[in-house]
Write a protein that holds these residues in place. Structure first.
Motif, PDB file in Angstrom:
ATOM      1  N   ARG A   1     -10.546  -3.203  -0.320  1.00  0.00           N
ATOM      2  CA  ARG A   1      -9.633  -3.053   0.517  1.00  0.00           C
ATOM      3  C   ARG A   1     -10.131  -3.260   2.042  1.00  0.00           C
ATOM      4  NH1 ARG A   1      -7.731   2.864  -1.406  1.00  0.00           N
ATOM      5  NH2 ARG A   1      -9.988   3.438  -0.643  1.00  0.00           N
TER       6      ARG A   1
ATOM      7  N   ASP B   1     -20.623   1.841   0.019  1.00  0.00           N
ATOM      8  CA  ASP B   1     -19.227   2.172   0.307  1.00  0.00           C
ATOM      9  C   ASP B   1     -18.584   1.184   0.871  1.00  0.00           C
ATOM     10  OD1 ASP B   1     -19.464   5.000  -0.435  1.00  0.00           O
ATOM     11  OD2 ASP B   1     -20.468   5.268   1.270  1.00  0.00           O
ATOM     12  N   SER B   2     -19.124   0.024   1.672  1.00  0.00           N
ATOM     13  CA  SER B   2     -18.626  -1.098   2.489  1.00  0.00           C
ATOM     14  C   SER B   2     -19.573  -2.199   2.461  1.00  0.00           C
ATOM     15  CB  SER B   2     -18.165  -0.511   3.946  1.00  0.00           C
ATOM     16  OG  SER B   2     -19.340  -0.205   4.557  1.00  0.00           O
TER      17      SER B   2
ATOM     18  N   TYR C   1      -6.725   5.761   3.307  1.00  0.00           N
ATOM     19  CA  TYR C   1      -6.020   5.473   2.154  1.00  0.00           C
ATOM     20  C   TYR C   1      -5.653   6.567   1.085  1.00  0.00           C
ATOM     21  CZ  TYR C   1      -6.567   0.383   3.087  1.00  0.00           C
ATOM     22  OH  TYR C   1      -6.515  -0.980   3.472  1.00  0.00           O
TER      23      TYR C   1
ATOM     24  N   ASN D   1       0.766  -1.268   0.016  1.00  0.00           N
ATOM     25  CA  ASN D   1      -0.083   0.048  -0.005  1.00  0.00           C
ATOM     26  C   ASN D   1       0.992   1.251   0.074  1.00  0.00           C
ATOM     27  OD1 ASN D   1      -3.051  -0.809   0.613  1.00  0.00           O
ATOM     28  ND2 ASN D   1      -1.670  -2.207   1.783  1.00  0.00           N
TER      29      ASN D   1
ATOM     30  N   ASP E   1     -13.959  -1.959   1.771  1.00  0.00           N
ATOM     31  CA  ASP E   1     -14.457  -0.736   1.168  1.00  0.00           C
ATOM     32  C   ASP E   1     -15.075  -1.120  -0.317  1.00  0.00           C
ATOM     33  OD1 ASP E   1     -12.344  -0.759  -0.429  1.00  0.00           O
ATOM     34  OD2 ASP E   1     -11.432   1.139   0.718  1.00  0.00           O
ATOM     35  N   ASN E   2     -15.337  -0.272  -0.846  1.00  0.00           N
ATOM     36  CA  ASN E   2     -15.953  -0.354  -2.113  1.00  0.00           C
ATOM     37  C   ASN E   2     -14.865  -0.802  -3.321  1.00  0.00           C
ATOM     38  OD1 ASN E   2     -14.960   2.109  -2.521  1.00  0.00           O
ATOM     39  ND2 ASN E   2     -16.998   3.164  -2.770  1.00  0.00           N
ATOM     40  N   GLU E   3     -13.694  -0.522  -2.812  1.00  0.00           N
ATOM     41  CA  GLU E   3     -12.378  -0.984  -3.632  1.00  0.00           C
ATOM     42  C   GLU E   3     -12.049  -2.245  -3.302  1.00  0.00           C
ATOM     43  OE1 GLU E   3      -9.695   2.073  -4.655  1.00  0.00           O
ATOM     44  OE2 GLU E   3     -11.106   3.593  -4.094  1.00  0.00           O
TER      45      GLU E   3
END
Length: 306
Positions: free
Chosen positions: A232, A173-174, A260, A46, A228-230
């Motif tokens: 991560r 978002d999550s 992040y 990261n 999360d929505n990516e």
């Protein structure tokens, strides 16, 4: 030092193993399994984040160890790292380390008593969740092989337990999932490994967790985690409770990852730090004096001689 390392090793072994197994075990959707693997692998590389990691252990409800690490990390920043490590064990031995990486220097403050400054060409420190930064092609190739092995091993190890991961809540978002296992659901392999580990440490009979004897079993295990929505990891909290000889021991681990891409580690004014030792020359392996770190344990670091 051996006693403290033994306590920490048990906590890390069971806590991290549980966290990794959960991340690899699969989600409630068809694509969730791949998302989980991606999130776990991403914890090693990261560029920018803030993290809070806490590991603790208790016996019969009394906490005997607590280790906490907070990091603000920005790989390419002029100030790339602020790290604070605090903790104590049942010997009442306390540890404290504040580290700053800025202007190509690693600045380490031990127990607010002694400061050591190393140039980065001989002492480089990444964030705990950016371990592959600077790794060469061969190291990354080896890492990929290890990850592949871990994926297959966790698939086999978890088996039907993958179905015990339950979707808890989520939004755009999550998403949050959890798993709760009782003694009957714990694979026998886990208890066999635990017995082997405790038996190998039977000589340390002054350690509180050895009250469980040499054949403890896992009584329960739980984990709740959020991505999360990516994809991560943003939050995880796990617990393993063991029992034996009429006693119980618990290992708890929690991890928070946030900010992040927006974390900004703060610069430290070295003139305000205590007892500054500026190190230069060629590296040799030696020990930092006990009085520098507090307590009676030996600590090995890189100390430079002219």
């Amino acid at each position: 030092m051996k006693n403290k390392k033994a306590v920490t090793a048990i906590g890390l072994a069971v806590g991290i193993t549980m966290l990794a197994s959960a991340a690899f075990a699969g989600y409630s959707t068809m694509s969730g399994y791949e998302v989980g693997k991606t999130a776990c692998k991403a914890l090693t590389e990261n560029e920018n984040y803030t993290s809070e990691l806490v590991l603790s252990m208790s016996v019969d409800g009394e906490e005997i160890m607590n280790e906490s690490v907070i990091e603000l990390y920005d790989r390419d920043g002029e100030v790339s790292l602020n790290r604070t490590e605090t903790g104590y064990d049942y010997f009442s031995s306390e540890t404290y380390l504040q580290e700053y990486v800025q202007d190509n220097m690693s600045i380490q403050v031990y127990n607010n008593a002694d400061t050591y400054i190393y140039p980065s060409n001989i002492y480089r420190d990444n964030g705990a969740f950016d371990l592959l930064n600077g790794a060469d092609a061969e190291d990354k190739k080896t890492y990929d092989k290890v990850i592949r092995f871990a994926e297959l091993a966790c698939d086999t190890f978890m088996g039907d337990l993958k179905n015990n991961f339950v979707y808890v809540s989520g939004d755009d978002d999550s998403a949050t999932y959890e798993i709760n296992l009782d003694a009957v659901q714990i694979p026998e392999l886990v208890n066999a490994g635990l017995s082997a580990m405790f038996s190998s440490m039977s000589e340390y009979d002054d350690l509180p967790y050895m009250a469980l004897g040499t054949d403890p079993v896992v009584k329960s295990a739980s984990l709740v985690f959020t991505v999360d929505n990516e994809g991560r990891a943003t939050d995880a909290a796990g617990n393993i409770t063991m029992s034996g000889e009429g006693h119980e021991a618990a290992v708890d681990i929690s991890l928070k990852m946030y900010d992040y891409g927006t974390t900004e580690p703060q610069r430290v004014d070295t003139s305000t730090l205590p007892n500054v030792n500026v190190i230069s020359g060629e590296a040799t392996s030696t020990a930092i004096p006990d009085e520098a770190i507090g307590g009676n344990d030996e600590a090995t670091s890189i100390v430079i001689t002219e």
